[in-house]
Design a protein around this motif. Sequence first.
Motif, PDB file in Angstrom:
ATOM      1  N   LEU A  59      -4.598  -3.704  -9.598  1.00  0.00           N
ATOM      2  CA  LEU A  59      -4.468  -5.069  -9.953  1.00  0.00           C
ATOM      3  C   LEU A  59      -4.338  -5.017 -11.155  1.00  0.00           C
ATOM      4  CD1 LEU A  59      -7.063  -7.356 -10.617  1.00  0.00           C
ATOM      5  CD2 LEU A  59      -7.907  -5.266 -12.461  1.00  0.00           C
ATOM      6  N   PHE A  60      -3.827  -6.271 -11.476  1.00  0.00           N
ATOM      7  CA  PHE A  60      -2.133  -6.870 -12.642  1.00  0.00           C
ATOM      8  C   PHE A  60      -2.690  -8.073 -13.108  1.00  0.00           C
ATOM      9  CE2 PHE A  60       0.597  -5.077  -9.634  1.00  0.00           C
ATOM     10  CZ  PHE A  60       1.391  -4.459 -10.153  1.00  0.00           C
ATOM     11  N   VAL A  61      -3.409  -8.109 -14.629  1.00  0.00           N
ATOM     12  CA  VAL A  61      -4.351  -8.430 -15.006  1.00  0.00           C
ATOM     13  C   VAL A  61      -3.396  -8.894 -16.325  1.00  0.00           C
ATOM     14  CG1 VAL A  61      -7.041  -8.758 -14.199  1.00  0.00           C
ATOM     15  CG2 VAL A  61      -5.474  -7.159 -16.460  1.00  0.00           C
ATOM     16  N   LYS A  62      -4.181  -9.914 -16.947  1.00  0.00           N
ATOM     17  CA  LYS A  62      -2.923 -10.509 -17.693  1.00  0.00           C
ATOM     18  C   LYS A  62      -3.996 -10.566 -19.596  1.00  0.00           C
ATOM     19  CE  LYS A  62      -1.947 -14.927 -18.150  1.00  0.00           C
ATOM     20  NZ  LYS A  62      -1.429 -16.129 -17.769  1.00  0.00           N
ATOM     21  N   VAL A  67      -6.337 -13.064 -13.288  1.00  0.00           N
ATOM     22  CA  VAL A  67      -6.080 -12.031 -12.393  1.00  0.00           C
ATOM     23  C   VAL A  67      -4.661 -12.744 -12.245  1.00  0.00           C
ATOM     24  CG1 VAL A  67      -6.190 -10.984 -10.107  1.00  0.00           C
ATOM     25  CG2 VAL A  67      -8.058 -11.287 -11.924  1.00  0.00           C
ATOM     26  N   LEU A  68      -3.113 -11.454 -12.441  1.00  0.00           N
ATOM     27  CA  LEU A  68      -1.799 -12.152 -11.621  1.00  0.00           C
ATOM     28  C   LEU A  68      -2.161 -11.661  -9.685  1.00  0.00           C
ATOM     29  CD1 LEU A  68       0.002 -10.551 -13.821  1.00  0.00           C
ATOM     30  CD2 LEU A  68      -0.455 -13.409 -14.498  1.00  0.00           C
ATOM     31  N   PRO A  88       2.068  -2.809   1.090  1.00  0.00           N
ATOM     32  CA  PRO A  88       3.186  -2.256   0.036  1.00  0.00           C
ATOM     33  C   PRO A  88       3.463  -2.386  -1.649  1.00  0.00           C
ATOM     34  CG  PRO A  88       4.050  -3.078   1.912  1.00  0.00           C
ATOM     35  CD  PRO A  88       2.672  -3.636   2.017  1.00  0.00           C
ATOM     36  N   PHE A  89       3.502  -1.885  -2.764  1.00  0.00           N
ATOM     37  CA  PHE A  89       2.961  -2.224  -4.058  1.00  0.00           C
ATOM     38  C   PHE A  89       4.385  -3.448  -4.297  1.00  0.00           C
ATOM     39  CE2 PHE A  89       4.621  -1.942  -8.296  1.00  0.00           C
ATOM     40  CZ  PHE A  89       3.088  -1.804  -9.107  1.00  0.00           C
ATOM     41  N   PRO A  90       5.517  -3.213  -4.105  1.00  0.00           N
ATOM     42  CA  PRO A  90       6.749  -4.848  -4.598  1.00  0.00           C
ATOM     43  C   PRO A  90       5.620  -5.789  -3.745  1.00  0.00           C
ATOM     44  CG  PRO A  90       7.816  -2.299  -3.609  1.00  0.00           C
ATOM     45  CD  PRO A  90       6.123  -2.590  -3.135  1.00  0.00           C
ATOM     46  N   ASP A  91       5.606  -6.040  -3.135  1.00  0.00           N
ATOM     47  CA  ASP A  91       4.827  -6.857  -2.083  1.00  0.00           C
ATOM     48  C   ASP A  91       3.779  -7.668  -3.382  1.00  0.00           C
ATOM     49  OD1 ASP A  91       5.987  -6.648   0.180  1.00  0.00           O
ATOM     50  OD2 ASP A  91       4.427  -6.661   1.384  1.00  0.00           O
ATOM     51  N   ILE A  92       2.505  -6.533  -3.407  1.00  0.00           N
ATOM     52  CA  ILE A  92       1.730  -7.138  -4.556  1.00  0.00           C
ATOM     53  C   ILE A  92       2.560  -7.706  -5.791  1.00  0.00           C
ATOM     54  CG2 ILE A  92      -0.718  -6.081  -5.641  1.00  0.00           C
ATOM     55  CD1 ILE A  92      -0.625  -4.753  -3.477  1.00  0.00           C
ATOM     56  N   GLU A  95       3.822 -10.770  -6.204  1.00  0.00           N
ATOM     57  CA  GLU A  95       2.693 -11.723  -6.587  1.00  0.00           C
ATOM     58  C   GLU A  95       1.738 -12.293  -7.817  1.00  0.00           C
ATOM     59  OE1 GLU A  95      -0.805 -11.207  -3.599  1.00  0.00           O
ATOM     60  OE2 GLU A  95       0.057 -10.833  -1.995  1.00  0.00           O
ATOM     61  N   ALA A  96       2.317 -10.891  -8.333  1.00  0.00           N
ATOM     62  CA  ALA A  96       2.371 -10.809 -10.076  1.00  0.00           C
ATOM     63  C   ALA A  96       3.464 -11.745 -10.549  1.00  0.00           C
ATOM     64  CB  ALA A  96       2.088  -9.412 -10.569  1.00  0.00           C
TER      65      ALA A  96
END
Length: 100
Positions: A59-62, A67-68, A88-92, A95-96
Amino acid sequence: MMSEHSLRFKCFSDPENVLQKWLKAQNIIDVQVHSGEGEEVYFEIKKYKPHGMVQPAVLFVKPDMSVLAKWVQIPTKENFHGAKDRKPFPDIWAEAKAKM
């Protein structure tokens, strides 16, 4: 955990899944919890009783909690109850970054 693994960053533990429950209640992300009840389990899950085992999630949040990017592993028999086919983490992360 920090001293056992010689980590140089803080680690937090949430054995009762309080954060998972709060994130779900806020409709931010529904992190899956694998209880092992009523299904064949290929690993030792009893040590996670009574709260279950949280599945992988990102989860990426500002700072304002918008949510990013987010991703949750949904356990199924096909992915060995969450053990494979993880995004894969690089794909997530891509997106962020695209939303920043």
